[in-house]
Motif scaffolding. Sequence first.
Motif, PDB file in Angstrom:
ATOM      1  N   THR A  73     -10.186  76.993  82.134  1.00 18.13           N
ATOM      2  CA  THR A  73     -11.424  77.730  82.401  1.00 18.13           C
ATOM      3  C   THR A  73     -12.611  76.777  82.558  1.00 18.13           C
ATOM      4  N   ASN A  74     -13.692  77.320  83.081  1.00 17.02           N
ATOM      5  CA  ASN A  74     -14.952  76.569  83.201  1.00 17.02           C
ATOM      6  C   ASN A  74     -14.815  75.273  83.975  1.00 17.02           C
ATOM      7  N   VAL A  75     -14.053  75.287  85.051  1.00 18.68           N
ATOM      8  CA  VAL A  75     -13.896  74.070  85.843  1.00 18.68           C
ATOM      9  C   VAL A  75     -14.942  74.098  86.954  1.00 18.68           C
ATOM     10  N   PRO A  76     -15.876  73.156  86.945  1.00 15.99           N
ATOM     11  CA  PRO A  76     -16.913  73.168  87.978  1.00 15.99           C
ATOM     12  C   PRO A  76     -16.353  72.778  89.349  1.00 15.99           C
ATOM     13  N   GLU A  77     -17.072  73.195  90.396  1.00 19.63           N
ATOM     14  CA  GLU A  77     -16.628  72.866  91.759  1.00 19.63           C
ATOM     15  C   GLU A  77     -17.096  71.461  92.094  1.00 19.63           C
ATOM     16  N   GLY A  78     -16.480  70.476  91.461  1.00 18.45           N
ATOM     17  CA  GLY A  78     -16.870  69.090  91.700  1.00 18.45           C
ATOM     18  C   GLY A  78     -15.672  68.193  91.484  1.00 18.45           C
ATOM     19  N   PRO A  79     -15.886  66.881  91.492  1.00 20.62           N
ATOM     20  CA  PRO A  79     -14.774  65.936  91.395  1.00 20.62           C
ATOM     21  C   PRO A  79     -13.880  66.191  90.174  1.00 20.62           C
ATOM     22  N   ASP A  80     -14.429  66.760  89.119  1.00 17.04           N
ATOM     23  CA  ASP A  80     -13.632  67.027  87.938  1.00 17.04           C
ATOM     24  C   ASP A  80     -12.490  67.996  88.247  1.00 17.04           C
ATOM     25  N   ALA A  81     -12.705  68.867  89.217  1.00 18.90           N
ATOM     26  CA  ALA A  81     -11.671  69.837  89.575  1.00 18.90           C
ATOM     27  C   ALA A  81     -10.416  69.123  90.069  1.00 18.90           C
ATOM     28  N   GLU A  82     -10.615  68.029  90.788  1.00 16.09           N
ATOM     29  CA  GLU A  82      -9.471  67.281  91.326  1.00 16.09           C
ATOM     30  C   GLU A  82      -8.567  66.814  90.184  1.00 16.09           C
ATOM     31  N   ARG A  83      -9.200  66.304  89.128  1.00 17.61           N
ATOM     32  CA  ARG A  83      -8.439  65.845  87.961  1.00 17.61           C
ATOM     33  C   ARG A  83      -7.656  67.005  87.335  1.00 17.61           C
ATOM     34  N   VAL A  84      -8.297  68.162  87.235  1.00 12.99           N
ATOM     35  CA  VAL A  84      -7.623  69.303  86.628  1.00 12.99           C
ATOM     36  C   VAL A  84      -6.398  69.702  87.451  1.00 12.99           C
TER      37      VAL A  84
END
Lengths: 360, 308
Positions: A73-84
């Motif tokens: 949950t709470n995954v922002p639409e940014g580079p962090d999403a790629e890691r997830v």
Amino acid sequence: MTQFNRRTMLKIGGAAAALPLLGSRAFAQEKLKVGFVLIGMPDDNGWNYGHDRGRQEMLAAIGEDKVETTVVTNVPEGPDAERVFRELAQQGHKLIYGTSFGYGDYIHKVAKQFPDVKFEWATGNATAPNVSIYNAKFHEGRAVIGTVAGLMTKTNKLAYVGSIPIPEVRMGANAFAIAARKVNPNVTVKVVYIDSWFDPAKEAEQARALIDQGVDIIAQHTDGPVIPQIAEERGIVGVFGQGADMSAFAPNTQLTAIIDRWGPHYTKSVQSVLDGTWVESSVWDGLASGEVEIGPYNAKVPADVVAKAEEVKAAIIAGTLHPFAGPIKDNTGTERVAAGDVIDDGEFWGVDWYAEGIEA
Amino acid sequence: MSSDIVIAILMTMAGAATPILLAALGELVVEKSGVLNLGVEGMMLVGAVITVAVTLTTGNHLLAVACAAAAAALAALIFGVLTLTLSANQVATGLALTILGTGFSALFGRPYTGKSVPTVGSPFPAELATDPVWRLLFGHSVFVYLALIMVVAVWWFLQRTRSGLILRAVGENDLSAHSMGYSVIGVRYAAVAFGGAMAGIAGACFPLALTPQWVERLTTGKGWIALALVVFAAWRPFRLAAGAYFFGLMMIFEVYAKSSSSFRVLPSEFWAALPYLATVVVLVLISLRREGSSSAPACLGKPFIAAG
């Protein structure tokens, strides 16, 4: 169900790569692991709630002995999403749903690195051999609520609070305005964006600002129930639930709601992975297949208004009414769709104008 | 623009400015004592979630605000123990407090998500606020008046009382204050707890006056604006109040501008960027006057370790 949030993912991320964290489960029944990446919390009573309810319906339909799910949950639409997405793939998830438009680039990037993992991108606009897109024709629902709004407004001033100016949101506003003006040519629709999918304070302030300017019915394309609350507090004519029934927040003000039903799609697509029949596809269904539902009508909506709205709904389901049937003029007076023509599903994404009556 | 809209803008502006002002006033006192607590956002979230919990369980708004202040002050005291007693780095500990507050509020708030919170109205009788112009004076939520009273109270305390003088001395020259026999650590603990309580009340504004519900990250970064505002106002309470209302106006102006045809000449993104543009312009103007930077408390952010 395993529920992670972004922070615990950070912690376990490194460990998961090194340790066979989930190794013990590999001996069990070869359960299919399915990942869900959400932009907010499942208890937002809106967009994320709809997806999580769909996940639960899928689990119930297929059985928890065959499939297990992980929700991040709470995954922002940014580079962090790629890691997830990458970590979910590394942890052995064979089917991963990304439930927000802004995840697209990251899904496609990770999908190239994991060709045997299937990805599905909600509201997306590009597929790949292992990336499908799925969406719902919310604009069909918006044609129904637009009809209700056009018939019930007293000030003839409607508003549409959008999140981010992407084609889907713009077309929702267009469908709403076209339907409202069909039953009441005097209405105008103010379209405003809060430039975020989640900013309750701004949504509240925006709703107050609109009401202060004489708007008496607000439709929204944002994720939470703040706007219905403000509308209830101010006692305007109406609002519409978005994504889910929000009548608990606005018992006297929610006229009806557009309800997302992702369960049937999730069940179908998980089953196809289990059967080995999953293929790259683009799914876009609406009222007819039940992905979009119209919620219960408020008791204060007059019977003739309900009848008219239901008539629009039935006509869309039967295919006799298209929400974007011509003639349609844009808000500068230029004719965009000729009589007898419609905006088809392909042209939909390229529309960059607002329909007549919209102030944006 | 009609006068109704102007009044509506001013009303909404006061509402938006109030939580920022309350939190910034608390942080101003903390910084005046020489401590930099970057955990304002976290403490606001603690205050907000406690407010929701207590309001929904007991229905008592006053109790809810008191509990919010106490809980946020407690969170601030954790920061106090780490930075004042154990001399941990204040910047790192403050950031950790924000992360702690965000996580705690998300976890604690779970059972309260998706429920409507009854809001608090004006402390004055409704008859006073029927006329639009009178509404500007008497129609605000009780927090608006509280914040303005606190501006005067904080100014009076810092500038007109002996305790305020001691607090400023601790922030300007901790060794001198110590050698004169004042408890530097004790004063700083008190300031940190006050800052926490104010942040807690600021957090309470959100569910009780602005967005009547609990969702994760409800305060959406307003704590950071409060922190910036303290610097912006050069550590002066009245300038802080003016700054908070200015920020509030900029934020509110955006939502009205977007929905009004008079502003259609420029795209909505411009109005959304306006608060930040205005901030840059004001900061430049302040630094031109060469008094912004020199007004920071001399011991700000430095740990105090009493020799012997």
